[in-house]
Design an enzyme around this catalytic site. Structure first.
Site, mmCIF file in Angstrom:
data_model
loop_
_atom_site.group_PDB
_atom_site.id
_atom_site.type_symbol
_atom_site.label_atom_id
_atom_site.label_comp_id
_atom_site.label_asym_id
_atom_site.label_seq_id
_atom_site.Cartn_x
_atom_site.Cartn_y
_atom_site.Cartn_z
ATOM 1 N N HIS B 259 0.818 -1.221 0.000
ATOM 2 C CA HIS B 259 0.000 0.000 0.000
ATOM 3 C C HIS B 259 0.846 1.263 0.000
ATOM 4 O O HIS B 259 1.894 1.338 0.629
ATOM 5 C CB HIS B 259 -1.049 0.001 1.118
ATOM 6 C CG HIS B 259 -0.512 0.091 2.513
ATOM 7 N ND1 HIS B 259 -0.229 1.295 3.111
ATOM 8 C CD2 HIS B 259 -0.242 -0.861 3.425
ATOM 9 C CE1 HIS B 259 0.189 1.071 4.359
ATOM 10 N NE2 HIS B 259 0.193 -0.236 4.578
ATOM 11 N N GLU B 305 -4.855 1.854 2.652
ATOM 12 C CA GLU B 305 -4.987 0.643 3.455
ATOM 13 C C GLU B 305 -5.358 1.025 4.883
ATOM 14 O O GLU B 305 -6.208 0.395 5.522
ATOM 15 C CB GLU B 305 -3.657 -0.150 3.439
ATOM 16 C CG GLU B 305 -3.727 -1.514 4.135
ATOM 17 C CD GLU B 305 -3.397 -1.472 5.618
ATOM 18 O OE1 GLU B 305 -3.734 -2.426 6.323
ATOM 19 O OE2 GLU B 305 -2.820 -0.476 6.093
ATOM 20 N N GLU B 306 -4.685 2.063 5.385
ATOM 21 C CA GLU B 306 -4.732 2.369 6.823
ATOM 22 C C GLU B 306 -6.120 2.752 7.312
ATOM 23 O O GLU B 306 -6.493 2.477 8.447
ATOM 24 C CB GLU B 306 -3.744 3.502 7.161
ATOM 25 C CG GLU B 306 -2.288 3.185 6.864
ATOM 26 C CD GLU B 306 -1.702 2.088 7.760
ATOM 27 O OE1 GLU B 306 -2.433 1.527 8.584
ATOM 28 O OE2 GLU B 306 -0.511 1.777 7.589
ATOM 29 N N ASP B 333 3.441 -6.208 3.657
ATOM 30 C CA ASP B 333 3.010 -5.096 4.510
ATOM 31 C C ASP B 333 3.323 -5.348 5.993
ATOM 32 O O ASP B 333 2.495 -5.135 6.863
ATOM 33 C CB ASP B 333 1.494 -4.845 4.315
ATOM 34 C CG ASP B 333 0.997 -3.632 5.095
ATOM 35 O OD1 ASP B 333 1.836 -2.799 5.494
ATOM 36 O OD2 ASP B 333 -0.224 -3.514 5.296
ATOM 37 N N HIS B 404 3.360 2.757 12.749
ATOM 38 C CA HIS B 404 2.348 3.762 13.135
ATOM 39 C C HIS B 404 2.877 4.838 14.087
ATOM 40 O O HIS B 404 2.078 5.485 14.763
ATOM 41 C CB HIS B 404 1.123 3.097 13.779
ATOM 42 C CG HIS B 404 0.285 2.305 12.825
ATOM 43 N ND1 HIS B 404 -1.010 1.950 13.093
ATOM 44 C CD2 HIS B 404 0.546 1.794 11.594
ATOM 45 C CE1 HIS B 404 -1.501 1.253 12.078
ATOM 46 N NE2 HIS B 404 -0.568 1.134 11.159
#
Lengths: 449, 449
Positions: B259, B305-306, B333, B404
């Protein structure tokens, strides 16, 4: 005349082994960073730290617990924004350097010119620098004794004025720190009286990498810098002092120092909560001995080390002739340890006693060191008055990963390692406070820092 | 009928060894994080990332390079301030969780009530929670396969609504991440339709420690929370697609996905710059072979994606019946790797071929795995249509230290490790695209995420 009796040495050994079984040092740091947290000189946190220290020394049974008022500069970081301009505008992790002026409200936007070192900048033509943002991109070397710091900290301290004299509009440096985690390293910078004042920033190592890759890839890289840093009028803070009184030579003092203030970004767990904990706990363990030392052990938690050594200077000013009764001074201000070497600056005829002291620490794995130690920043004024210093060198391999960053937290404090440091400081302080004869005196020199 | 000819296997081995000698994968990540940086769905960075990907796939010689428009939610983090109230007011390092509403302008100030787990919160009485800030203090476990994440990510996703239904005014969680560096971990949270919406935050692990120590020491710990987070109308982003065309079975597709979007705090070097680099470089290396694969290798760099898999869902929607011609799908990923295991979800009769594939990777030290793999988040919609998936499991031991967070930078990318992952993906893709016969089909299931 022997330096120590067998009973002195046996007590020192028992003290050392007692410390290695586990001390309260971790709990001291935990309490300071939890109940107080950051404590930049003159801030509300600084005030809370003075109350915390008074309270703690009192509860631990120290004698003569008192404050000594100290006037400290008051600098406010405010907010910091550094943006790498480009198609998407990438924010960079940055810190305004301590003492820097802020930017105009709209910020400063200019092209970047990169230099490998401060020397390279000094050698630059004004035409290459004028109206630009100077970027000094020098990486700190990781060493056990922290000497990598001394080598390049001038980038931070002097960089802005060197750049300003060449017409730069701002300074950005690669952090003077060893970590590749994304934390910017603050610390004090200074302006030359004759140079224009320009704002100064540091970038975290990964962000300095990003900026440098952009500079290498493009001819014109631009940054936008914003900072609301400003200076307020000086404020009152205090040294906090407490003693373990000596027996028959109570008017002679062995000083154990650390500093109570911290930078504002982190919790000051390593810098210098650990030092506070080491010296307080070393003294406390000595106070619990059946066999008390004949000299007084004085713990001094200095105000404002970070922003100009105000507390250390005020302490030296107020003691007057009492400095002659300071037999030895020690400081802890490089993190948790362990103590790996014993440096000194004492009369040469005392070096035999220092070696015996080191032997009394033997299971702690501590090397002999040099006799040219500075003893640490807060001991500078005392040393210049002639007070001998002992420097139990703390392993600084990892210290500069977190020093002066947001990442200086309790998570970086290993209680076992801290106990080893307490053991070394306690043995050194106890033996200094029981030694027959002193450690001589140093030649007085002017203190100019 | 053999799955592969000797020539196929020899080519795969050469491809693997070529990759281990050094690939351009690191350079792809470096370029993405330097020229684009953070790229949250719908942001200017996201737009720049789509341009970057089109440009890069084009330059690398991919065929049919194109975008596929995708509507994505547009959430703005704004500023976050979390302060532990007390004598000095200690700031805590925090992140507003993705999708959270902001606070009123003056913030929210309330007492904190701590729970060990989401289950403990669920079992609480409303009286203990009402008008308070709920703090879920659960630490993520470090594991090689990243399974610690799946165990507690519900704290982040569901915590706010569970707390709100009990009358809480806000949620604060310990970061769903393994690092003791001072970074807060963002990620998507969701509101139940029937629960009041309250703001939700994470604290870095050291800051969760600080808060928890305060809670344990005092009866009444208060926090002040401020966030200017808000949602804007949806924006357009795009999947970016490029192909290495097959020879005699060009209408059959082996899909390699990653992604393109990232969270806004870091540079998205590991999540998912590394994945983008792995699949792009694996396909590029295959395109350089003399012996081309008979099936087409399609690289899909998914949008968003997130924040809800918008790109993956749109891709599956637009292919229609073409999903029957997707022979196998793979995604990268979970960071840089190395690949440590080969999980799958394929027809059982293909497992022999998968084992041969694993043997073709032998020097890479990759274990055989299960046949119950999900294949990864972006492959969910395809898998639900019946497309078999291969999951080269990337070592996630260190991934959740930076995932993240602001600390997701190029400094965490090890080029050698990345090359191992490229080698594994390239071998897998090449063998999938040359195999006689396919990997069967999975039973279609509804996609409900």
């Amino acid at each position: 005349m022997a330096d120590w009796t067998e009973a002195d040495l046996a007590t020192a050994a028992a003290l050392r082994d007692r410390a290695l079984k586990g001390t309260s040092a971790y709990e001291h740091v935990s309490s300071l960073v939890t109940e107080v947290g950051p404590r930049l000189a003159g801030s509300a946190g600084d005030e809370a730290a003075v109350r915390w220290a008074m309270n703690r020394l009192g509860k631990l049974g120290f004698t003569g617990v008192r404050t000594q008022d100290v006037l400290v500069p008051r600098w406010i970081r405010g907010s910091t924004e550094v943006t790498l301009l480009g198609p998407a505008g990438q924010p960079l992790v940055a810190a305004t350097l301590g003492g820097s002026i802020g930017t105009p409200e709209d910020g400063i936007e200019a092209a970047v010119v990169e230099f490998a070192t401060l020397d390279a900048l000094s050698a630059a033509q004004a035409g290459d620098v004028k109206n630009k943002i100077v970027f000094i991109n020098e990486r700190m070397e990781r060493t056990k004794d922290g000497s990598g710091y001394g080598k390049i900290v001038k980038n931070r301290v002097q960089g802005a004025s060197v750049a300003a004299n060449l017409g730069a509009v701002a300074l950005v440096i690669r952090s003077v720190g060893t970590s590749d985690e994304r934390f910017a390293h603050t610390g004090r910078m200074q302006y030359d009286v004759n140079a224009p004042r320009i704002p100064a920033f540091s970038l975290s190592n990964p962000d300095a990498d990003t900026l440098s890759r952009q500079v290498k890839a493009n001819k014109q890289v631009r940054l936008r810098l914003k900072s609301t840093a400003r200076e307020l009028p000086p404020a009152w803070s205090a040294n906090v002092i407490g003693e373990i009184p000596g027996t028959d030579r109570a008017n002679e003092i062995v000083l154990l120092g650390a500093h109570l203030d911290s930078w504002d970004l982190g919790q000051g767990a390593l810098d210098d909560g650990a030092g506070v904990a080491i010296v307080v706990e070393a003294a406390r363990l000595i106070s619990r001995l059946d066999r008390k030392p004949s000299r007084t052990i004085r713990v001094v938690l200095f105000a404002n080390e970070e922003f100009g050594l105000s507390g250390a200077k005020e302490y030296a000013r107020q003691i007057g002739d009492e400095h002659n009764r300071h037999v030895l001074a020690m400081e802890a201000d490089t993190g948790i340890g362990p103590v790996v070497r014993l440096d000194t600056q004492v009369a040469p005829e005392s070096l035999g006693a220092i070696e015996k002291m080191r032997k009394a620490m033997e299971p702690l794995v501590i090397e002999g060191g040099s006799n040219t130690a500075s003893g640490g920043a807060d001991l500078g004024p005392l040393r210049s008055l002639g007070v001998p210093v002992l420097d139990p060198v703390l392993d600084a391999s990892l210290y500069f990963d977190v020093h002066h960053t947001m990442n200086d937290t309790l998570a970086k404090v290993d209680a076992k390692v801290l106990d080893q440091s307490v053991a070394a400081y306690a043995v050194a302080a106890y033996l200094a406070a029981t030694k027959q004869g002193n450690f001589g005196r140093l030649a007085p020199v002017p203190f100019n820092r």
